[in-house]
Design a protein around this motif. Sequence first.
Motif, PDB file in Angstrom:
ATOM      1  N   MET A 177       0.830  -1.207   0.000  1.00 37.03           N
ATOM      2  CA  MET A 177       0.000   0.000   0.000  1.00 37.03           C
ATOM      3  C   MET A 177       0.865   1.258   0.000  1.00 37.03           C
ATOM      4  N   SER A 178       2.002   1.217   0.714  1.00 39.58           N
ATOM      5  CA  SER A 178       2.899   2.381   0.763  1.00 39.58           C
ATOM      6  C   SER A 178       3.478   2.663  -0.619  1.00 39.58           C
ATOM      7  N   ILE A 179       3.820   1.605  -1.332  1.00 40.58           N
ATOM      8  CA  ILE A 179       4.364   1.789  -2.690  1.00 40.58           C
ATOM      9  C   ILE A 179       3.272   2.345  -3.604  1.00 40.58           C
ATOM     10  N   LEU A 180       2.090   1.726  -3.550  1.00 36.08           N
ATOM     11  CA  LEU A 180       1.021   2.111  -4.473  1.00 36.08           C
ATOM     12  C   LEU A 180       0.470   3.510  -4.183  1.00 36.08           C
ATOM     13  N   ALA A 181       0.611   3.965  -2.923  1.00 38.15           N
ATOM     14  CA  ALA A 181       0.102   5.299  -2.572  1.00 38.15           C
ATOM     15  C   ALA A 181       0.900   6.401  -3.270  1.00 38.15           C
ATOM     16  N   GLY A 182       2.143   6.094  -3.664  1.00 34.69           N
ATOM     17  CA  GLY A 182       2.998   7.131  -4.256  1.00 34.69           C
ATOM     18  C   GLY A 182       3.138   7.077  -5.770  1.00 34.69           C
TER      19      GLY A 182
ATOM     20  N   GLY B 105     -11.201  -4.156  -1.735  1.00 34.76           N
ATOM     21  CA  GLY B 105     -11.443  -2.959  -2.537  1.00 34.76           C
ATOM     22  C   GLY B 105     -10.380  -1.889  -2.343  1.00 34.76           C
ATOM     23  N   TYR B 106      -9.254  -2.277  -1.744  1.00 33.81           N
ATOM     24  CA  TYR B 106      -8.187  -1.293  -1.503  1.00 33.81           C
ATOM     25  C   TYR B 106      -7.328  -1.075  -2.749  1.00 33.81           C
ATOM     26  N   ILE B 107      -7.224  -2.095  -3.559  1.00 27.13           N
ATOM     27  CA  ILE B 107      -6.457  -1.952  -4.807  1.00 27.13           C
ATOM     28  C   ILE B 107      -7.237  -2.604  -5.948  1.00 27.13           C
ATOM     29  N   SER B 108      -6.905  -2.166  -7.167  1.00 29.08           N
ATOM     30  CA  SER B 108      -7.478  -2.871  -8.318  1.00 29.08           C
ATOM     31  C   SER B 108      -6.327  -3.591  -9.010  1.00 29.08           C
ATOM     32  N   VAL B 109      -6.603  -4.792  -9.460  1.00 33.86           N
ATOM     33  CA  VAL B 109      -5.565  -5.600 -10.119  1.00 33.86           C
ATOM     34  C   VAL B 109      -6.004  -5.885 -11.547  1.00 33.86           C
ATOM     35  N   GLU B 110      -5.134  -5.516 -12.470  1.00 30.31           N
ATOM     36  CA  GLU B 110      -5.472  -5.713 -13.881  1.00 30.31           C
ATOM     37  C   GLU B 110      -4.459  -6.666 -14.509  1.00 30.31           C
ATOM     38  N   LYS B 111      -4.956  -7.726 -15.073  1.00 30.04           N
ATOM     39  CA  LYS B 111      -4.053  -8.682 -15.728  1.00 30.04           C
ATOM     40  C   LYS B 111      -4.104  -8.455 -17.234  1.00 30.04           C
ATOM     41  N   GLY B 112      -2.917  -8.302 -17.798  1.00 30.81           N
ATOM     42  CA  GLY B 112      -2.864  -8.061 -19.246  1.00 30.81           C
ATOM     43  C   GLY B 112      -1.567  -8.584 -19.814  1.00 30.81           C
ATOM     44  N   PHE B 113      -1.186  -8.037 -20.945  1.00 28.39           N
ATOM     45  CA  PHE B 113       0.063  -8.463 -21.602  1.00 28.39           C
ATOM     46  C   PHE B 113       0.886  -7.242 -21.956  1.00 28.39           C
ATOM     47  N   LYS B 114       2.193  -7.400 -21.813  1.00 30.37           N
ATOM     48  CA  LYS B 114       3.104  -6.355 -22.286  1.00 30.37           C
ATOM     49  C   LYS B 114       3.865  -7.005 -23.432  1.00 30.37           C
ATOM     50  N   GLY B 115       3.458  -6.720 -24.634  1.00 33.26           N
ATOM     51  CA  GLY B 115       3.975  -7.478 -25.770  1.00 33.26           C
ATOM     52  C   GLY B 115       3.385  -8.872 -25.667  1.00 33.26           C
ATOM     53  N   LYS B 116       4.294  -9.868 -25.535  1.00 32.31           N
ATOM     54  CA  LYS B 116       3.795 -11.243 -25.403  1.00 32.31           C
ATOM     55  C   LYS B 116       3.912 -11.749 -23.975  1.00 32.31           C
ATOM     56  N   VAL B 117       4.411 -10.874 -23.085  1.00 32.01           N
ATOM     57  CA  VAL B 117       4.659 -11.292 -21.699  1.00 32.01           C
ATOM     58  C   VAL B 117       3.469 -10.914 -20.814  1.00 32.01           C
ATOM     59  N   PRO B 118       2.967 -11.861 -20.001  1.00 28.84           N
ATOM     60  CA  PRO B 118       1.866 -11.524 -19.089  1.00 28.84           C
ATOM     61  C   PRO B 118       2.304 -10.449 -18.091  1.00 28.84           C
ATOM     62  N   CYS B 119       1.390  -9.556 -17.776  1.00 29.60           N
ATOM     63  CA  CYS B 119       1.754  -8.427 -16.910  1.00 29.60           C
ATOM     64  C   CYS B 119       0.578  -8.098 -15.987  1.00 29.60           C
TER      65      CYS B 119
ATOM     66  N   THR C 190      -0.895  -5.490 -13.280  1.00 30.36           N
ATOM     67  CA  THR C 190      -0.719  -4.113 -12.824  1.00 30.36           C
ATOM     68  C   THR C 190      -1.664  -3.819 -11.663  1.00 30.36           C
ATOM     69  N   CYS C 191      -1.113  -3.213 -10.599  1.00 28.34           N
ATOM     70  CA  CYS C 191      -1.916  -2.891  -9.416  1.00 28.34           C
ATOM     71  C   CYS C 191      -2.036  -1.388  -9.264  1.00 28.34           C
ATOM     72  N   LYS C 192      -3.186  -0.970  -8.777  1.00 31.65           N
ATOM     73  CA  LYS C 192      -3.437   0.461  -8.603  1.00 31.65           C
ATOM     74  C   LYS C 192      -4.235   0.650  -7.321  1.00 31.65           C
ATOM     75  N   ILE C 193      -3.870   1.644  -6.534  1.00 33.16           N
ATOM     76  CA  ILE C 193      -4.616   1.897  -5.291  1.00 33.16           C
ATOM     77  C   ILE C 193      -5.959   2.549  -5.656  1.00 33.16           C
ATOM     78  N   THR C 194      -7.008   2.167  -4.962  1.00 34.08           N
ATOM     79  CA  THR C 194      -8.338   2.749  -5.235  1.00 34.08           C
ATOM     80  C   THR C 194      -8.583   3.909  -4.257  1.00 34.08           C
ATOM     81  N   PRO C 195      -9.574   4.749  -4.501  1.00 35.56           N
ATOM     82  CA  PRO C 195      -9.880   5.822  -3.540  1.00 35.56           C
ATOM     83  C   PRO C 195     -10.180   5.255  -2.148  1.00 35.56           C
ATOM     84  N   THR C 196     -10.865   4.100  -2.081  1.00 34.31           N
ATOM     85  CA  THR C 196     -11.147   3.463  -0.788  1.00 34.31           C
ATOM     86  C   THR C 196      -9.831   3.080  -0.108  1.00 34.31           C
ATOM     87  N   GLY C 197      -8.918   2.532  -0.883  1.00 37.03           N
ATOM     88  CA  GLY C 197      -7.627   2.124  -0.349  1.00 37.03           C
ATOM     89  C   GLY C 197      -6.818   3.308   0.149  1.00 37.03           C
ATOM     90  N   LEU C 198      -6.886   4.394  -0.608  1.00 39.00           N
ATOM     91  CA  LEU C 198      -6.125   5.591  -0.218  1.00 39.00           C
ATOM     92  C   LEU C 198      -6.667   6.161   1.090  1.00 39.00           C
TER      93      LEU C 198
END
Lengths: 93, 194
Positions: free
Chosen positions: A18-23, A54-68, A70-78
């Motif tokens: 959470m400390s990392i994602l807050a910044g 509900g503190y973070i949102s997690v999105e699974k996707g691809f960066k090129g052909k590599v799975p990736c 990505t996490c993001k802090i939500t307003p509730t999490g903040l």
Amino acid sequence: MFPKLDPLLHSELRLAVMSILAGVDSAEFSYIKKQTGATSGNLSVQLDKLSAAGYISVEKGFKGKVPCTTCKITPTGLTAFENYVNSLKEYLI
Amino acid sequence: MENNIENKEMTAQQSLGIITEMINNSRRTILQNSAKHFLLWGILLTVTSLVIYELWHVTGSPIWNCAWFVMPALGFPIVRILDGKHSDVPQNEINKQLGLIWLTYCIFAVIISVIAMLAVPMNISLVIAVLLGFAECISGFLLKNWTITIGGLILGIGGAVATSLIYNEAQLLIFTLGGIILVVTGLIIKFQYK
């Protein structure tokens, strides 16, 4: 009377995440793993718990052909993180 | 604290320690990543200005100024390659704003140069020197570093005065100084956030 600390945040790894994602706008799984030094399995479990709350949102996707993931802090999490830091201050004063 | 965090309980003091350490480490990693952009553009600016200076000096023709357009054409692909290596480094407010400042500088510099070359003749070196100093100065404020801010002031104001007093290829040496200031900025960031 001291305020009760959020049990979800009062854990080393979840608090570190959470400390990392807050910044930042968002952070990839590999970056969080590097910064915390946690194992992939443990980090995945903790991210799932934060996501379920509900503190973070997690999105699974691809960066090129590599799975990736990505996490993001939500307003509730903040808000929860800010409340946690404010509660900590009362413990320390 | 060791760089290996488990999911265990802790005291209020330890919690605050983790928060501080994680925020600082993350900021350091992100800004270290920004330093290489300053180094890259600084080296490119220094080399380009010296090459154009030499070509103009030897041939006596200002046509070599067209070679300035090689700089962004070369720089942006290199940025992509450099960022690719650290593609998991995220963006924070500071490096996002730094990116916007320098992108704005680049847009202004290119458009004004094209207008000056094709439509309205002007002392383009003066305009670019002021813009460069301005962008550097704001970068210093953002990074809370007085050396960078003062470097920007010297470059912008000194550059404006110098480009009004000297002419032709000698003006290009102002940009060599600008390039060196950008390289020094990169080195300052690297050491400040080591």
